[in-house]
Structure formats: structure tokens, C-alpha cells
Design a protein around this motif. Structure first.
Motif, PDB file in Angstrom:
ATOM      1  N   PRO A   1      -0.967   4.676   7.915  1.00  0.00           N
ATOM      2  CA  PRO A   1      -0.298   4.433   9.206  1.00  0.00           C
ATOM      3  C   PRO A   1       1.210   4.182   9.027  1.00  0.00           C
ATOM      4  O   PRO A   1       1.684   3.045   9.115  1.00  0.00           O
ATOM      5  CB  PRO A   1      -1.015   3.197   9.739  1.00  0.00           C
ATOM      6  N   ILE A   2       1.969   5.253   8.822  1.00  0.00           N
ATOM      7  CA  ILE A   2       3.395   5.092   8.527  1.00  0.00           C
ATOM      8  C   ILE A   2       4.175   4.474   9.677  1.00  0.00           C
ATOM      9  O   ILE A   2       5.199   3.844   9.464  1.00  0.00           O
ATOM     10  CB  ILE A   2       4.053   6.424   8.106  1.00  0.00           C
TER      11      ILE A   2
ATOM     12  N   ARG B   1       9.480   7.794   5.486  1.00  0.00           N
ATOM     13  CA  ARG B   1       9.984   9.142   5.209  1.00  0.00           C
ATOM     14  C   ARG B   1       9.712   9.552   3.765  1.00  0.00           C
ATOM     15  O   ARG B   1       9.456  10.721   3.479  1.00  0.00           O
ATOM     16  CB  ARG B   1      11.476   9.220   5.508  1.00  0.00           C
ATOM     17  N   HIS B   2       9.773   8.596   2.863  1.00  0.00           N
ATOM     18  CA  HIS B   2       9.444   8.909   1.468  1.00  0.00           C
ATOM     19  C   HIS B   2       7.985   9.351   1.357  1.00  0.00           C
ATOM     20  O   HIS B   2       7.677  10.293   0.616  1.00  0.00           O
ATOM     21  CB  HIS B   2       9.695   7.697   0.569  1.00  0.00           C
ATOM     22  N   LEU B   3       7.098   8.669   2.074  1.00  0.00           N
ATOM     23  CA  LEU B   3       5.685   9.046   2.042  1.00  0.00           C
ATOM     24  C   LEU B   3       5.482  10.468   2.561  1.00  0.00           C
ATOM     25  O   LEU B   3       4.748  11.261   1.962  1.00  0.00           O
ATOM     26  CB  LEU B   3       4.851   8.064   2.867  1.00  0.00           C
ATOM     27  N   VAL B   4       6.122  10.794   3.659  1.00  0.00           N
ATOM     28  CA  VAL B   4       5.986  12.138   4.224  1.00  0.00           C
ATOM     29  C   VAL B   4       6.526  13.184   3.251  1.00  0.00           C
ATOM     30  O   VAL B   4       5.909  14.240   3.041  1.00  0.00           O
ATOM     31  CB  VAL B   4       6.710  12.221   5.592  1.00  0.00           C
TER      32      VAL B   4
ATOM     33  N   ILE C   1      11.551   8.678  -4.599  1.00  0.00           N
ATOM     34  CA  ILE C   1      11.026   7.310  -4.737  1.00  0.00           C
ATOM     35  C   ILE C   1      12.128   6.335  -5.135  1.00  0.00           C
ATOM     36  O   ILE C   1      12.187   5.215  -4.641  1.00  0.00           O
ATOM     37  CB  ILE C   1       9.864   7.278  -5.753  1.00  0.00           C
ATOM     38  N   SER C   2      13.017   6.771  -6.021  1.00  0.00           N
ATOM     39  CA  SER C   2      14.068   5.861  -6.486  1.00  0.00           C
ATOM     40  C   SER C   2      15.200   5.712  -5.483  1.00  0.00           C
ATOM     41  O   SER C   2      16.068   4.866  -5.649  1.00  0.00           O
ATOM     42  CB  SER C   2      14.618   6.330  -7.834  1.00  0.00           C
TER      43      SER C   2
ATOM     44  N   ALA D   1       0.830  -1.206   0.000  1.00  0.00           N
ATOM     45  CA  ALA D   1       0.000   0.000   0.000  1.00  0.00           C
ATOM     46  C   ALA D   1       0.865   1.258   0.000  1.00  0.00           C
ATOM     47  O   ALA D   1       0.546   2.242  -0.674  1.00  0.00           O
ATOM     48  CB  ALA D   1      -0.940  -0.009   1.199  1.00  0.00           C
ATOM     49  N   ALA D   2       1.972   1.236   0.749  1.00  0.00           N
ATOM     50  CA  ALA D   2       2.878   2.385   0.770  1.00  0.00           C
ATOM     51  C   ALA D   2       3.486   2.607  -0.612  1.00  0.00           C
ATOM     52  O   ALA D   2       3.580   3.753  -1.077  1.00  0.00           O
ATOM     53  CB  ALA D   2       3.962   2.174   1.817  1.00  0.00           C
TER      54      ALA D   2
END
Length: 178
Positions: free
Chosen positions: A95-96, A109-112, A160-161, A48-49
Motif C-alpha cells: 500500500p504505497i 516512487r522508489h518501490l514503483v 535505493i541509495s 516493510a517498504a
């Protein structure tokens, strides 16, 4: 099965080992059964992330690619900003802290970072949309917006990479006065 039991009765010293192996097998099955839902949940969160990171990239890429084919209008810019904020809000609800990796280059951290970039673009696009309420968009407006979104798109792709990102170096005030 009856032959196996008869053989074990003849060899009584092996029956203890058979009992031990049966108990160990039961423990392994219990362990796997107990932790399988936890492992499945971790795998689902990881997937999901990754999907959310790609959604963030895709919303930027989609607007960047399509904006080359039309002049900006207040409605199109607000729609782009709304789609970016929608993905950012979806990232915010994720929910990270349940993710297993929490390091400096972690998915959390990438999501944030991606969510923050999407909100930043919306903040910058809103005044441009307000300016376009009174007039038609020009090719200069189009280039400004495409450059802005393109720069954020490159940053999100680098995040992302997992590329090594460098902090900006601010000019030293002591060197400016000399």
C-alpha cells in the motif's frame, strides 16, 4: 497521599492548579494512547517498504553473482525471471499510498521504479529463454545476460541509495538532418 491532600486543602488557591495539571496529564496520555497505533503502523510500513526495496535489489544481485558460475539454460533464466516477477508482484501489493512520504524521491516512487525494473528484466529474459529452448547456452549468452542484469542492478542500487538520476537525452532530429 493524605499529606498531599491535606497540604492542598490548606493552600486552596493551588488546588485549581493541581486540577489543571491533572487534566493536562490526562489529555497527554489520551493523545499518546490514541495515536500510538497510527505511529506504529507508519513505522511498520516504512520498515516493510525498506525490506521490499532490499528484496528487489537482492534478487537482482543474487542472479548477477551466481550467473557468473554457470552457462544459462532456459530453465535457469525462467526461474530468475519468475523470482524477479514474484518480488515485483509483492511490491505491487504494497500500500504505497499509505506511506507518509510521497515526493519525487520518496520511498513510494522508489518501490514503483524497482518493481518496474524487475518486470522489465523478466520481459527481456523471456525471449532469451525461448531462444535457449532449442540449444545450449554459450558464454556469449552468459555475458549478454550478465551485462543486462548488471546494468539494472546498478540502476536499482542508484534508486535505493537516492542518487541523482539523469533523464536520457534523445538526439535532436533537427541536428541529425543538418
Amino acid at each position: 497521599m493524605a499529606d498531599t491532600i491535606a497540604w492542598l486543602e490548606v493552600h486552596e488557591s493551588l488546588s485549581g492548579w493541581a486540577q489543571f495539571l491533572g487534566a493536562m496529564l490526562a489529555l497527554v496520555v489520551t493523545y499518546i494512547t490514541a495515536f500510538a497505533p497510527h505511529w506504529q503502523r507508519r513505522r511498520q510500513l516504512k520498515n516493510a517498504a525498506a525490506r521490499l526495496l532490499l528484496n528487489g535489489f537482492e534478487v537482482l544481485e543474487s542472479y548477477h553473482r551466481t550467473s557468473a558460475h554457470f552457462l544459462p539454460t532456459a530453465v535457469s533464466i525462467r526461474a530468475a525471471g519468475l523470482s524477479m516477477v514474484t518480488v515485483a508482484n509483492e511490491i505491487d501489493r504494497f500500500p504505497i499510498f499509505e506511506l507518509s512520504d510521497q515526493g519525487p524521491r520518496s520511498t513510494a516512487r522508489h518501490l514503483v521504479a524497482v518493481g518496474g525494473q524487475l518486470k522489465l528484466i523478466n520481459l527481456v529474459l523471456e525471449p532469451i529463454a525461448t531462444d535457449l529452448d532449442d540449444r545450449d547456452g554459450t558464454s556469449e549468452d552468459q555475458e549478454i545476460i550478465r551485462e543486462l542484469v548488471g546494468g539494472r542492478l546498478e540502476l536499482v542500487a542508484a534508486i535505493i541509495s537516492g542518487k541523482d538520476l539523469k533523464r536520457p537525452e534523445w538526439p535532436n532530429s533537427a541536428s541529425n538532418t543538418q
